[in-house]
Write a protein that holds these residues in place. Structure first.
Motif, PDB file in Angstrom:
ATOM      1  N   PHE A 107       0.826  -1.206   0.000  1.00 25.52           N
ATOM      2  CA  PHE A 107       0.000   0.000   0.000  1.00 25.52           C
ATOM      3  C   PHE A 107       0.862   1.258   0.000  1.00 25.52           C
ATOM      4  CE2 PHE A 107      -2.654  -3.235   2.096  1.00 25.52           C
ATOM      5  CZ  PHE A 107      -3.702  -3.252   1.185  1.00 25.52           C
ATOM      6  N   THR A 108       0.300   2.336  -0.536  1.00 25.38           N
ATOM      7  CA  THR A 108       1.043   3.600  -0.523  1.00 25.38           C
ATOM      8  C   THR A 108       1.017   4.181   0.886  1.00 25.38           C
ATOM      9  OG1 THR A 108      -0.938   4.850  -1.042  1.00 25.38           O
ATOM     10  CG2 THR A 108       0.410   4.154  -2.913  1.00 25.38           C
ATOM     11  N   TYR A 151       5.405   4.148  -2.318  1.00 28.35           N
ATOM     12  CA  TYR A 151       5.268   2.912  -1.551  1.00 28.35           C
ATOM     13  C   TYR A 151       6.421   2.806  -0.552  1.00 28.35           C
ATOM     14  CZ  TYR A 151       1.674   1.335  -4.733  1.00 28.35           C
ATOM     15  OH  TYR A 151       0.512   1.214  -5.442  1.00 28.35           O
TER      16      TYR A 151
ATOM     17  N   ASP B 299       1.563  -6.276  -6.307  1.00 23.96           N
ATOM     18  CA  ASP B 299       2.782  -6.006  -5.552  1.00 23.96           C
ATOM     19  C   ASP B 299       3.592  -4.875  -6.176  1.00 23.96           C
ATOM     20  OD1 ASP B 299       5.058  -5.971  -4.138  1.00 23.96           O
ATOM     21  OD2 ASP B 299       5.361  -8.135  -4.124  1.00 23.96           O
ATOM     22  N   PRO B 300       3.529  -3.693  -5.563  1.00 25.94           N
ATOM     23  CA  PRO B 300       4.210  -2.535  -6.142  1.00 25.94           C
ATOM     24  C   PRO B 300       5.719  -2.715  -6.233  1.00 25.94           C
ATOM     25  CG  PRO B 300       3.486  -2.073  -3.910  1.00 25.94           C
ATOM     26  CD  PRO B 300       2.868  -3.372  -4.304  1.00 25.94           C
ATOM     27  N   ARG B 301       6.304  -3.542  -5.369  1.00 24.59           N
ATOM     28  CA  ARG B 301       7.754  -3.709  -5.406  1.00 24.59           C
ATOM     29  C   ARG B 301       8.179  -4.251  -6.762  1.00 24.59           C
ATOM     30  NH1 ARG B 301       7.769  -7.049  -0.018  1.00 24.59           N
ATOM     31  NH2 ARG B 301       5.841  -7.617  -1.051  1.00 24.59           N
TER      32      ARG B 301
END
Ligand code: ATP
Ligand code: MG
Lengths: 338, 309
Positions: A107-108, A151, B299-301
């Protein structure tokens, strides 16, 4: 200044397959508004469990067995889970040791921060975002209006800890518990974070509990100190009392194992010999007795009561009993505190 | 992001061409040809047949011809089902296979993930033991055994379901259940262990210490992270379910692609073997590509690490 927190005879255990781990065995202390209380002790002494017990967030298989935690006139050990969630994050906030793993990676920062703000205040979504940006600015995050959309993995460890602090303080808590807030950080960053906590404390008048195993951290920022060992409180006093008139062999041991720079030259470090007690089978006597250079027969048989040395200073050591042999550096005959 | 997926797409095309090449040469290394029969065909007819289908050309020329067709999506005529193109066979069989496969996939996802989550939240309670028992059973019992049991009990003894075919909508139940058994169990177990792992993480403790309600801690903070390994499994699983349905299609006598594929191999129906193999390979690769997209969304990573800035 009123009392903000009063912990009485707190006992917390973990009931594991192998047996009961008595992590905290009867802690009592209190804090006034605006205090910065340091809890110091080596690994496994029960500092984190004490902190988690205060917000009554002990996870299975752990349980608060006995005692009370009076916060703002309410006994937190008696509240329901939903009453507790109202207090956690709003009246009592917490930050943890490892900022790299303490923020949810998917999550941000905006999402994580506004979630807490919306949970505990009446702000609208828009106001919550503005407030979160203000908090990020306060803790020294550059360009908070854009960084808020990032993030967690896009921040360094020190910056993440700042985010944690910003979140923790976003609902204006009366008490902030920081469990080893700087342990995982570089030395220079450590100093910055501590400075930040002090600055924020002045601005918000939040009371703070700082947990650490580093006496150096505590000396600079705390007003009062509790020294823990083997799940028990060994000594308690103001910073000056703990640093200049320590009255417990364990506190002395801690002082000797920390580097002091005296007239430009480093003293030799004296490590405390032996290892901490097994909390599964804690010794009946003083937990420090097996490692104590002054241990007496009674130390092995019975844990010492808290002897009162001043209004603020107490120590759990039999050397302070009036019948004890005189040992240099220990004030005999302190009144028993009960 | 865009550049990354363009690169992945190019790699996918290359992979498909490579698979086509390997299949082509392996197929030709098997003795005999499409017109080899128990009772030998007269030589003169054989020569004419080989000529008609260009089987008398050197293998390498045949290979080039085939690949030329492939890039224009022309899979050629079937050698054993006269008058039909391979693409028609796929068009005829795939919808049935796909329908059953998709139903199974939906069943797996809407049951497996919740079962896994419930099991994790009720760890070491009776419901967890029950779910894990069923899941272990599902992983160990082969799908054709499940299929046979369904036919025997529900179609034979009880007469609730038809024994074969899809004329009756109830006919879908048997194949779909048999097809999902293994993966449903696997997804349940995977979700459970992933969830248990996530619940131990520091950020869950942070959320709780911030007073976030337990239902949100679970539904938002835990599940999103717990699904990452599940997504990795589900993509290839969809492809495997669609391609792995051959046996089930046979048992339930369904008009899917499985039948054509098995026959094409015994008949050395070169174009059909090639067509179906390439089709499935492409399908599989697309699924994996989709998984990567889904992965990056969750998954932002990953999104930022691989993303071309
Ligand atoms: N979930 C748990 N299950 C069993 N035992 C536990 C659990 N959590 C903590 N303990 C035990 O409680 C004792 C005190 O742990 P605690 O985490 O409070 O130590 P600490 O003083 O914070 O140490 P550190 O400096 O390493 O953080 C330890 O002996 C630990 O093994
Ligand atoms: Mg700790």
């Amino acid at each position: 200044m009123g009392k903000i927190l009063e912990v009485n005879n707190l006992k917390t255990s973990f009931f594991t397959h192998l047996g009961e781990v008595q992590a905290v065995r009867g802690s009592s202390f209190s804090m006034n508004e605006g205090d910065i209380l340091g809890i110091v002790g080596e690994s496994g002494s029960g500092k984190s469990v004490t902190a988690m017990s205060i917000i009554n967030l002990i996870e299975d298989p752990g349980k608060i067995k006995e005692g009370s935690v009076i916060f703002n006139g309410k006994d937190l050990t008696k509240l329901t889970e939903s009453e507790l969630t109202e207090i956690r994050g709003s009246e009592i906030a917490m930050i943890f040791q490892d900022p790299m793993t303490s923020l949810n990676p998917v999550f941000t920062i905006k999402n994580l921060m506004t979630e807490v703000i919306l949970r505990h205040t009446d702000m609208s979504k828009k106001e919550a975002i503005a407030h979160a940006i203000k908090m990020l600015d306060l803790v020294g995050i550059p360009h908070p209006e854009t960084r808020i959309n990032a993030y967690p993995h896009q921040f360094s460890g020190g910056m993440r800890q700042r985010v944690m602090i910003a979140t923790a303080l976003s609902c204006d808590p009366k008490l902030l518990i920081a469990d080893e807030p700087t342990t995982a950080l570089d030395v220079t960053i450590q100093a910055q974070i501590l400075e930040l906590l002090l600055k924020l404390k002045d601005e918000t008048n939040t009371s703070i509990i700082i947990i650490t195993h580093d006496l150096g951290v505590i000396a600079e920022v705390c007003t009062d100190i509790i020294v823990m060992y083997g799940g028990m409180m060994m000594e308690k006093g103001t910073v000056d009392e703990i640093f200049y008139e320590p009255n417990h062999p364990y506190t002395n041991g801690l002082h000797n194992s920390v580097p002091h720079i005296v007239s430009g030259k480093r003293d030799r470090l004296i490590p405390i010999k032996g290892s901490p007690p097994d909390l599964m089978k804690p010794p009946t006597g003083c937990p420090f007795s097996p490692r104590c250079p002054h241990a007496m027969q009674i130390c092995l048989e019975e844990a010492a009561p808290m002897f009162k040395l001043s209004d603020t200073h107490t120590s759990a050591c039999w050397l302070l009993h009036e019948d004890a042999p005189q040992v240099k550096g220990y004030t005999k005959g302190g009144k028993q505190d009960d | 992001m865009g550049k990354y997926f363009l690169k992945r797409f190019a790699a996918a095309i290359l992979t498909i061409l490579l698979i086509a090449t390997i299949t082509f040469f392996m197929m030709h290394s098997i003795p005999g040809g499409p017109f080899t029969r128990e009772r030998p065909v007269p030589d003169s007819i054989m020569v004419r047949l080989n000529e008609k289908y260009h089987l008398d050309d050197p293998v390498f020329i045949q290979y080039l011809d085939y690949m030329k067709g492939l890039v224009t999506l022309d899979l050629g005529p079937s050698f054993s089902i006269i008058g039909k193109d391979v693409i028609d066979l796929i068009k005829g069989g795939f919808p049935t296979s796909a329908k059953i496969g998709l139903m199974a996939t939906v069943l797996i996802i809407i049951l497996g993930i919740p079962f896994g989550i419930i099991s994790a939240l009720k760890q070491n309670k009776p419901i967890d033991y029950f779910v894990m028992f069923m899941a272990t059973l599902g992983v160990t019992v082969p799908s054709f055994v499940i299929a046979t049991l369904i036919i025997y009990v529900f179609a034979g003894l009880l007469g609730w379901l038809p024994t074969y075919g899809l004329q009756n909508p109830l006919g879908y139940i048997g194949p779909v259940v048999a097809l999902s058994g293994y993966s449903l169990s696997f997804v349940t177990r995977l979700t459970r262990s992933s969830m248990l792992e996530v619940l131990r993480q520091d950020y869950i403790r942070t959320a709780r210490a911030n007073g976030i309600k337990e239902i949100v801690v679970m539904g938002k903070h835990a599940v999103r992270n717990a699904l990452i390994p599940v997504i990795t499994y589900v993509g290839p699983m969809v492809a495997a379910i669609l391609t792995g349905s051959f046996v089930i299609e046979r048992i339930f006598a369904l008009p899917g692609m499985g039948g054509y594929f098995v026959e094409s191999i015994t008949n050395r129906d070169y174009t059909t073997i090639m067509g179906i193999t390439v089709f499935y390979a492409a399908f599989y690769i697309i699924m994996i590509l989709l998984v990567d997209v889904a992965y990056a969304l969750v998954d932002p990573r990953i999104r930022f690490e691989k993303g071309a800035k």
